[in-house]
Design a protein around this motif. Structure first.
Motif, mmCIF file in Angstrom:
data_model
loop_
_atom_site.group_PDB
_atom_site.id
_atom_site.type_symbol
_atom_site.label_atom_id
_atom_site.label_comp_id
_atom_site.label_asym_id
_atom_site.label_seq_id
_atom_site.Cartn_x
_atom_site.Cartn_y
_atom_site.Cartn_z
ATOM 1 N N THR A 68 -26.109 38.478 20.465
ATOM 2 C CA THR A 68 -26.486 39.613 20.029
ATOM 3 C C THR A 68 -25.713 40.131 19.747
ATOM 4 O OG1 THR A 68 -24.830 41.005 21.220
ATOM 5 C CG2 THR A 68 -27.406 41.145 22.319
ATOM 6 N N THR B 144 -30.625 38.482 17.899
ATOM 7 C CA THR B 144 -30.911 40.067 17.898
ATOM 8 C C THR B 144 -29.824 40.527 16.605
ATOM 9 O OG1 THR B 144 -28.908 41.250 19.312
ATOM 10 C CG2 THR B 144 -30.348 40.137 19.995
ATOM 11 N N GLU C 101 -36.217 41.727 16.622
ATOM 12 C CA GLU C 101 -36.104 42.927 16.968
ATOM 13 C C GLU C 101 -35.078 43.393 17.621
ATOM 14 O OE1 GLU C 101 -37.479 45.123 13.866
ATOM 15 O OE2 GLU C 101 -38.054 43.608 12.929
ATOM 16 N N CYS C 102 -34.075 44.115 18.258
ATOM 17 C CA CYS C 102 -33.425 44.880 19.352
ATOM 18 C C CYS C 102 -32.706 45.877 18.780
ATOM 19 C CB CYS C 102 -32.839 43.529 20.081
ATOM 20 S SG CYS C 102 -32.031 44.465 21.716
ATOM 21 N N THR D 249 -36.480 42.017 25.198
ATOM 22 C CA THR D 249 -35.589 40.667 24.074
ATOM 23 C C THR D 249 -35.361 39.799 25.711
ATOM 24 O OG1 THR D 249 -34.541 42.014 22.538
ATOM 25 C CG2 THR D 249 -33.677 39.986 23.345
#
Length: 318
Positions: free
Chosen positions: A6, A32, A54-55, A66
């Motif tokens: 992330t 992400t 994309e998150c 995700t």
């Protein structure tokens, strides 16, 4: 093996991506990015080797998509609002991203069919106000956070502990002390000074604006830290907490002195009151003996080398 990072486009995330790719172990590396900003500058040269998703951590459905797409075996949770002064101006966003975002991630994983190892990246700021007799700081030191950012990281940290204890999730928690290195944003003190100096064209053209330069910090090169993260995910005990630190304290004024010596630019120093925080931690020096004994990790990049690399980075940016 599928690895999800992330915040892969950030300062730490981009270095971790590079480190993992250099291992040449054929991992599928997912990362992400936030859809509304799509910041990929730091990973432009390697993004063809990554799978970018994309998150938004504050959006449960976004995280769910995700996890379903990446099917992770390992998660490095680096995405965060990470600048302490900003947290004073935007405490709600800081809490939403760091605390709520982490709970969203853990809830999605808990309810999924996947059971990945998860590293939660905490911060030395969680310790806050520390008594002199407790320095260097061990993991058992009481947490006394002094900023909205620090409180949000405590919540993130303890949420990881709770999810491990309640649900048996494979969570490792780390508290890294101050990070420096190339690509560090200009809001980080070493980079802020470096950017100012890089923009100076001649001696005494303008003063170096500083805040409180008397504070003492344990500075760690980000390239040493991401190597530590990989060791943590592979060698540390689930549910436990580990400091990552050099064990050496440097006054902020030492950064000014080193830049003065290596920059070839002469400059005066002026305090900028806007850079002062409502409250600040005076001394943060970590004891990472527990982590070192568990993993064999040792820092390899010296403080001065890190600063030289930061200054070189910003000279290339100006």
């Amino acid at each position: 093996m599928n690895i999800l990072i992330t915040g892969c486009g950030g300062f730490s995330g981009s270095h971790l991506c590079e480190y993992l790719l250099n291992l040449n172990e054929n991992h599928a590396i997912y990362g992400t990015i936030r859809g509304r900003c799509r910041q990929t500058t730091f990973i432009d040269k390697i993004k063809e080797n990554l799978i970018l998703l994309e998150c938004d951590l504050t959006d449960y459905n976004s995280i769910q998509a995700t996890i379903e797409e990446s099917q992770p075996d390992i998660i490095f949770h680096l995405a965060a609002m990470s600048f302490v002064p900003t947290s004073w101006r935007a405490p709600q966003e800081t809490f939403n991203t760091n605390a709520l975002g982490t709970i969203n991630l853990l809830e999605v994983v808990r309810k999924s069919q996947f059971n990945p190892k998860i590293q939660i990246c905490g911060s030395s700021e969680e310790y806050g106000k520390v008594n002199t007799e407790d320095i260097p700081i061990k993991e058992t030191c009481q947490l006394n956070p002094l900023s909205p950012y620090a409180v949000s990281k405590v919540m993130q940290d303890l949420s990881g502990y709770q999810y491990h204890m309640n649900y048996g999730m494979k969570i490792i928690r780390t508290r890294a002390f101050n990070l420096i290195g190339p690509r560090s944003g200009e809001k980080i003190v070493s980079a802020n000074f470096a950017k100012q100096i890089a923009s100076m064209k001649s001696d005494y053209e303008k003063p170096l604006l500083v805040g409180d330069i008397s504070s003492i910090r344990d500075f760690n090169d980000v390239r040493d830290i991401v190597r530590a993260y990989w060791l943590a995910i592979n060698k540390c005990d689930y549910g436990d907490i580990y400091n990552i630190a050099t064990g050496i304290g440097h006054r902020i004024s030492e950064i000014v002195d080193i830049y003065s010596r290596i920059s070839s630019i002469k400059f005066a120093i002026k305090q900028d009151k806007s850079k002062l925080r409502p409250t600040d931690v005076t001394v943060l020096i970590g004891d990472s003996s527990k982590f070192r004994e568990k993993t064999g990790w040792e820092p390899q990049i010296s403080f001065e080398t890190s600063l030289q690399d930061v200054l070189s980075y910003w000279r290339n940016q100006i």
